[in-house]
Design a protein around this motif. Structure first.
Motif, PDB file in Angstrom:
ATOM      1  N   THR A   6      50.321  58.366  64.089  1.00 42.44           N
ATOM      2  CA  THR A   6      48.951  58.841  64.304  1.00 42.44           C
ATOM      3  C   THR A   6      48.593  59.927  63.294  1.00 42.44           C
ATOM      4  O   THR A   6      47.518  59.900  62.686  1.00 42.44           O
ATOM      5  CB  THR A   6      48.773  59.365  65.743  1.00 42.44           C
ATOM      6  OG1 THR A   6      49.119  58.326  66.657  1.00 42.44           O
ATOM      7  CG2 THR A   6      47.347  59.805  65.995  1.00 42.44           C
ATOM      8  N   LEU A   7      49.491  60.907  63.106  1.00 42.41           N
ATOM      9  CA  LEU A   7      49.244  61.961  62.131  1.00 42.41           C
ATOM     10  C   LEU A   7      49.106  61.362  60.732  1.00 42.41           C
ATOM     11  O   LEU A   7      48.181  61.716  59.980  1.00 42.41           O
ATOM     12  CB  LEU A   7      50.360  63.006  62.155  1.00 42.41           C
ATOM     13  CG  LEU A   7      50.232  64.146  61.148  1.00 42.41           C
ATOM     14  CD1 LEU A   7      48.940  64.936  61.358  1.00 42.41           C
ATOM     15  CD2 LEU A   7      51.446  65.071  61.241  1.00 42.41           C
ATOM     16  N   ASN A   8      49.978  60.439  60.370  1.00 43.61           N
ATOM     17  CA  ASN A   8      49.891  59.793  59.056  1.00 43.61           C
ATOM     18  C   ASN A   8      48.566  59.049  58.890  1.00 43.61           C
ATOM     19  O   ASN A   8      47.935  59.116  57.831  1.00 43.61           O
ATOM     20  CB  ASN A   8      51.061  58.829  58.848  1.00 43.61           C
ATOM     21  CG  ASN A   8      52.388  59.548  58.713  1.00 43.61           C
ATOM     22  OD1 ASN A   8      52.445  60.744  58.444  1.00 43.61           O
ATOM     23  ND2 ASN A   8      53.475  58.819  58.927  1.00 43.61           N
ATOM     24  N   ALA A   9      48.143  58.336  59.932  1.00 44.37           N
ATOM     25  CA  ALA A   9      46.876  57.601  59.874  1.00 44.37           C
ATOM     26  C   ALA A   9      45.699  58.570  59.733  1.00 44.37           C
ATOM     27  O   ALA A   9      44.764  58.318  58.948  1.00 44.37           O
ATOM     28  CB  ALA A   9      46.707  56.734  61.122  1.00 44.37           C
ATOM     29  N   LEU A  10      45.748  59.685  60.453  1.00 44.85           N
ATOM     30  CA  LEU A  10      44.693  60.695  60.358  1.00 44.85           C
ATOM     31  C   LEU A  10      44.628  61.262  58.937  1.00 44.85           C
ATOM     32  O   LEU A  10      43.549  61.401  58.359  1.00 44.85           O
ATOM     33  CB  LEU A  10      44.938  61.812  61.378  1.00 44.85           C
ATOM     34  CG  LEU A  10      43.928  62.954  61.434  1.00 44.85           C
ATOM     35  CD1 LEU A  10      42.541  62.454  61.782  1.00 44.85           C
ATOM     36  CD2 LEU A  10      44.380  64.008  62.440  1.00 44.85           C
ATOM     37  N   LEU A  11      45.776  61.558  58.365  1.00 47.04           N
ATOM     38  CA  LEU A  11      45.817  62.148  57.026  1.00 47.04           C
ATOM     39  C   LEU A  11      45.453  61.154  55.925  1.00 47.04           C
ATOM     40  O   LEU A  11      45.095  61.568  54.817  1.00 47.04           O
ATOM     41  CB  LEU A  11      47.191  62.765  56.761  1.00 47.04           C
ATOM     42  CG  LEU A  11      47.503  63.983  57.624  1.00 47.04           C
ATOM     43  CD1 LEU A  11      48.936  64.451  57.394  1.00 47.04           C
ATOM     44  CD2 LEU A  11      46.507  65.106  57.377  1.00 47.04           C
ATOM     45  N   ARG A  12      45.531  59.860  56.221  1.00 44.47           N
ATOM     46  CA  ARG A  12      45.110  58.839  55.249  1.00 44.47           C
ATOM     47  C   ARG A  12      43.588  58.640  55.265  1.00 44.47           C
ATOM     48  O   ARG A  12      43.026  58.080  54.325  1.00 44.47           O
ATOM     49  CB  ARG A  12      45.803  57.507  55.530  1.00 44.47           C
ATOM     50  CG  ARG A  12      47.222  57.441  54.993  1.00 44.47           C
ATOM     51  CD  ARG A  12      47.775  56.015  55.010  1.00 44.47           C
ATOM     52  NE  ARG A  12      47.717  55.373  56.313  1.00 44.47           N
ATOM     53  CZ  ARG A  12      48.680  55.443  57.236  1.00 44.47           C
ATOM     54  NH1 ARG A  12      49.774  56.125  56.997  1.00 44.47           N
ATOM     55  NH2 ARG A  12      48.544  54.823  58.390  1.00 44.47           N
ATOM     56  N   LYS A  13      42.946  59.066  56.328  1.00 47.84           N
ATOM     57  CA  LYS A  13      41.491  58.932  56.413  1.00 47.84           C
ATOM     58  C   LYS A  13      40.844  59.840  55.365  1.00 47.84           C
ATOM     59  O   LYS A  13      41.335  60.934  55.102  1.00 47.84           O
ATOM     60  CB  LYS A  13      40.983  59.322  57.810  1.00 47.84           C
ATOM     61  CG  LYS A  13      41.352  58.333  58.891  1.00 47.84           C
ATOM     62  CD  LYS A  13      40.614  57.042  58.644  1.00 47.84           C
ATOM     63  CE  LYS A  13      40.825  56.051  59.758  1.00 47.84           C
ATOM     64  NZ  LYS A  13      40.082  54.816  59.525  1.00 47.84           N
ATOM     65  N   PRO A  14      39.746  59.397  54.783  1.00 50.41           N
ATOM     66  CA  PRO A  14      39.075  60.265  53.798  1.00 50.41           C
ATOM     67  C   PRO A  14      38.461  61.484  54.481  1.00 50.41           C
ATOM     68  O   PRO A  14      38.057  61.411  55.641  1.00 50.41           O
ATOM     69  CB  PRO A  14      37.986  59.360  53.208  1.00 50.41           C
ATOM     70  CG  PRO A  14      37.733  58.339  54.265  1.00 50.41           C
ATOM     71  CD  PRO A  14      39.045  58.140  54.981  1.00 50.41           C
ATOM     72  N   ARG A  15      38.431  62.576  53.737  1.00 45.91           N
ATOM     73  CA  ARG A  15      37.704  63.741  54.251  1.00 45.91           C
ATOM     74  C   ARG A  15      36.224  63.475  54.084  1.00 45.91           C
ATOM     75  O   ARG A  15      35.776  63.033  53.026  1.00 45.91           O
ATOM     76  CB  ARG A  15      38.124  65.001  53.496  1.00 45.91           C
ATOM     77  CG  ARG A  15      39.461  65.468  53.978  1.00 45.91           C
ATOM     78  CD  ARG A  15      39.908  66.821  53.493  1.00 45.91           C
ATOM     79  NE  ARG A  15      38.871  67.688  53.015  1.00 45.91           N
ATOM     80  CZ  ARG A  15      39.022  68.506  51.978  1.00 45.91           C
ATOM     81  NH1 ARG A  15      40.165  68.555  51.326  1.00 45.91           N
ATOM     82  NH2 ARG A  15      38.050  69.277  51.595  1.00 45.91           N
ATOM     83  N   ILE A  16      35.475  63.730  55.131  1.00 45.56           N
ATOM     84  CA  ILE A  16      34.037  63.476  55.100  1.00 45.56           C
ATOM     85  C   ILE A  16      33.291  64.733  55.536  1.00 45.56           C
ATOM     86  O   ILE A  16      33.835  65.583  56.236  1.00 45.56           O
ATOM     87  CB  ILE A  16      33.649  62.298  56.024  1.00 45.56           C
ATOM     88  CG1 ILE A  16      34.068  62.584  57.475  1.00 45.56           C
ATOM     89  CG2 ILE A  16      34.255  60.995  55.518  1.00 45.56           C
ATOM     90  CD1 ILE A  16      33.531  61.594  58.487  1.00 45.56           C
ATOM     91  N   ARG A  17      32.056  64.827  55.126  1.00 47.31           N
ATOM     92  CA  ARG A  17      31.182  65.892  55.608  1.00 47.31           C
ATOM     93  C   ARG A  17      30.733  65.503  57.012  1.00 47.31           C
ATOM     94  O   ARG A  17      30.530  64.316  57.303  1.00 47.31           O
ATOM     95  CB  ARG A  17      29.960  66.065  54.709  1.00 47.31           C
ATOM     96  CG  ARG A  17      30.295  66.460  53.297  1.00 47.31           C
ATOM     97  CD  ARG A  17      30.716  67.903  53.201  1.00 47.31           C
ATOM     98  NE  ARG A  17      31.082  68.230  51.826  1.00 47.31           N
ATOM     99  CZ  ARG A  17      32.078  69.018  51.499  1.00 47.31           C
ATOM    100  NH1 ARG A  17      32.799  69.597  52.432  1.00 47.31           N
ATOM    101  NH2 ARG A  17      32.357  69.257  50.247  1.00 47.31           N
ATOM    102  N   PRO A  18      30.564  66.481  57.879  1.00 51.57           N
ATOM    103  CA  PRO A  18      30.059  66.160  59.216  1.00 51.57           C
ATOM    104  C   PRO A  18      28.665  65.549  59.101  1.00 51.57           C
ATOM    105  O   PRO A  18      27.772  66.162  58.523  1.00 51.57           O
ATOM    106  CB  PRO A  18      29.997  67.512  59.921  1.00 51.57           C
ATOM    107  CG  PRO A  18      30.795  68.437  59.079  1.00 51.57           C
ATOM    108  CD  PRO A  18      30.810  67.884  57.692  1.00 51.57           C
ATOM    109  N   CYS A  19      28.497  64.339  59.592  1.00 51.53           N
ATOM    110  CA  CYS A  19      27.216  63.663  59.484  1.00 51.53           C
ATOM    111  C   CYS A  19      26.990  62.787  60.712  1.00 51.53           C
ATOM    112  O   CYS A  19      27.901  62.491  61.463  1.00 51.53           O
ATOM    113  CB  CYS A  19      27.142  62.837  58.202  1.00 51.53           C
ATOM    114  SG  CYS A  19      28.310  61.466  58.167  1.00 51.53           S
ATOM    115  N   SER A  20      25.745  62.378  60.860  1.00 49.69           N
ATOM    116  CA  SER A  20      25.384  61.574  62.025  1.00 49.69           C
ATOM    117  C   SER A  20      25.931  60.158  61.949  1.00 49.69           C
ATOM    118  O   SER A  20      25.860  59.420  62.928  1.00 49.69           O
ATOM    119  CB  SER A  20      23.863  61.548  62.201  1.00 49.69           C
ATOM    120  OG  SER A  20      23.258  61.002  61.046  1.00 49.69           O
ATOM    121  N   GLU A  21      26.513  59.763  60.811  1.00 56.45           N
ATOM    122  CA  GLU A  21      27.089  58.425  60.689  1.00 56.45           C
ATOM    123  C   GLU A  21      28.521  58.335  61.222  1.00 56.45           C
ATOM    124  O   GLU A  21      29.106  57.260  61.249  1.00 56.45           O
ATOM    125  CB  GLU A  21      27.059  57.948  59.228  1.00 56.45           C
ATOM    126  CG  GLU A  21      25.679  57.523  58.753  1.00 56.45           C
ATOM    127  CD  GLU A  21      24.800  58.706  58.388  1.00 56.45           C
ATOM    128  OE1 GLU A  21      25.314  59.693  57.834  1.00 56.45           O
ATOM    129  OE2 GLU A  21      23.588  58.655  58.679  1.00 56.45           O
TER     130      GLU A  21
END
Length: 186
Positions: A6-21
């Motif tokens: 789970t931690l690995n999957a979270l860290l593989r996700k791109p960093r995004i700006r907080p947005c309504s999408e």
């Protein structure tokens, strides 16, 4: 999924700006401050509501970006007699814009994890293996506050805020300084 997976999957996700999408699914998330430092791992039943709305524009309490930037010109406390409702609303609005412009998050949707108890258990297990400083803001009632003045000024210029709005922010800063001066000398 194991905590490490789970931690690995979270860290593989791109960093995004907080947005309504951001998806409205349950999941885990990792918040980064304006210095790009990972500070907080959380779980939620609705990623968009928790990250985009609560952490950016909620009230003090468990809303981490709100707490961290509740300082100086961005200070507003609806429960404090030292605040002003009009000026405070201006400060709160800019604080939300600052978080959405300069902070980021990684979000890991977990659509099958609808049970809050199971999400809490997974969050706890992930936090237990997460490296520093990913837990800096976890389990903290009072996290350090800051007001990145250069970013605030940049944002004010980008938004084209007028003299009246800027005066509201200056008034909130004066109230914040007075409140903190009194509380530190008592």
């Amino acid at each position: 999924m194991s905590p490490q997976d789970t931690l690995n999957a979270l860290l593989r996700k791109p960093r995004i700006r907080p947005c309504s999408e951001i998806e409205t699914l349950p999941g885990l998330y990792l918040l980064y401050d304006h210095t790009e430092t990972p500070r907080y791992i959380g779980e939620t039943g609705n990623l968009q509501k928790r990250v985009y709305l609560n952490h950016c524009s909620g009230d003090e309490n468990s809303h981490k970006w709100v707490c961290h930037y509740n300082h100086g010109r961005l200070w507003h406390s609806r429960k404090s007699p030292a605040t002003d409702a009009v000026d405070g609303a201006v400060a709160k609005a800019l604080r939300a814009k600052l978080a959405r412009r300069f902070c980021s998050a990684r979000v890991l949707p977990l659509p099958g994890l609808t049970d809050k108890g199971a999400r809490k258990a997974l969050e706890k297990a992930v936090r237990a293996i997460a490296p520093d400083p990913m837990n800096d803001w976890n389990d903290q009632k009072l996290i350090p506050t800051c007001a990145p003045d250069e970013l605030i000024d940049q944002l004010l210029d980008e938004l084209g805020w007028d003299a009246v709005q800027r005066a509201s922010l200056d008034a909130q800063q004066a109230r914040w300084l007075k409140k903190n001066s009194v509380s530190h000398h008592v």
